[in-house]
Design a protein around this motif. Structure first.
Motif, PDB file in Angstrom:
ATOM      1  N   ALA A  53       0.837  -1.205   0.000  1.00 58.93           N
ATOM      2  CA  ALA A  53       0.000   0.000   0.000  1.00 58.93           C
ATOM      3  C   ALA A  53       0.869   1.251   0.000  1.00 58.93           C
ATOM      4  N   THR A  55      -3.896   9.017   3.716  1.00 61.68           N
ATOM      5  CA  THR A  55      -4.164   9.691   2.437  1.00 61.68           C
ATOM      6  C   THR A  55      -3.543  11.083   2.445  1.00 61.68           C
ATOM      7  N   LYS A 101       2.463   2.253  -3.277  1.00 62.88           N
ATOM      8  CA  LYS A 101       1.515   2.928  -4.175  1.00 62.88           C
ATOM      9  C   LYS A 101       1.030   4.249  -3.590  1.00 62.88           C
ATOM     10  N   ASP A 110      -1.117   4.611  -1.223  1.00 61.48           N
ATOM     11  CA  ASP A 110      -2.560   4.356  -1.290  1.00 61.48           C
ATOM     12  C   ASP A 110      -3.155   4.240   0.118  1.00 61.48           C
TER      13      ASP A 110
END
Length: 130
Positions: free
Chosen positions: A19, A56, A22, A24
């Motif tokens: 994660a 985020t 990326k 993400d």
């Protein structure tokens, strides 16, 4: 690393590494239980939603373009559905080949097995630099 026979919990940190690669926040949060806690220096988050929102924003700001690395130090199964992993690693900034001493951490992961696999119920890290 101290280990018990493989029951799958050792795969959970890899979800976070993937994660993070990326950047993400949704994928990061999906590796956590709904009521997971995440404790970082100066940060205490108490739910999957808080973790998603924090990560985020971090990926859009201070963690943009970073990766993480961690080596397992120990794995203990407390029951068939609960495990504790201790790792050592940290954040890699663009161009870093290894974690710098000032960014090195040790982390404790409390994992629980759910229908969707092993998820993080609690995570806490501490810088190793004195």
């Amino acid at each position: 690393m101290t280990t018990a026979p493989s029951r799958g919990a050792e795969q959970a940190p890899g979800k976070i590494v993937a994660a993070w690669a990326k950047n993400d926040g949704d994928a990061f949060a999906a590796a956590c239980t709904e009521d997971a806690s995440l404790i970082l220096p100066g940060v205490y988050l108490k739910s999957r939603a808080e973790i998603r929102d924090f990560m985020t924003a971090a990926y859009a700001g201070p963690f943009k373009g970073t990766r993480v690395h961690g080596d397992p130090l120990s794995l203990r199964y407390l029951s068939d559905d609960v495990a504790v992993i201790v790792t050592q690693g940290g954040v890699l900034h663009p161009g870093d080949e290894k974690v710098t001493p000032e960014r090195e951490i040790r982390a404790t992961w409390v994992l629980t097995r759910k229908d969707e696999g092993w998820l993080i119920a609690a995570y806490q890290n501490t810088p190793t630099a004195a």
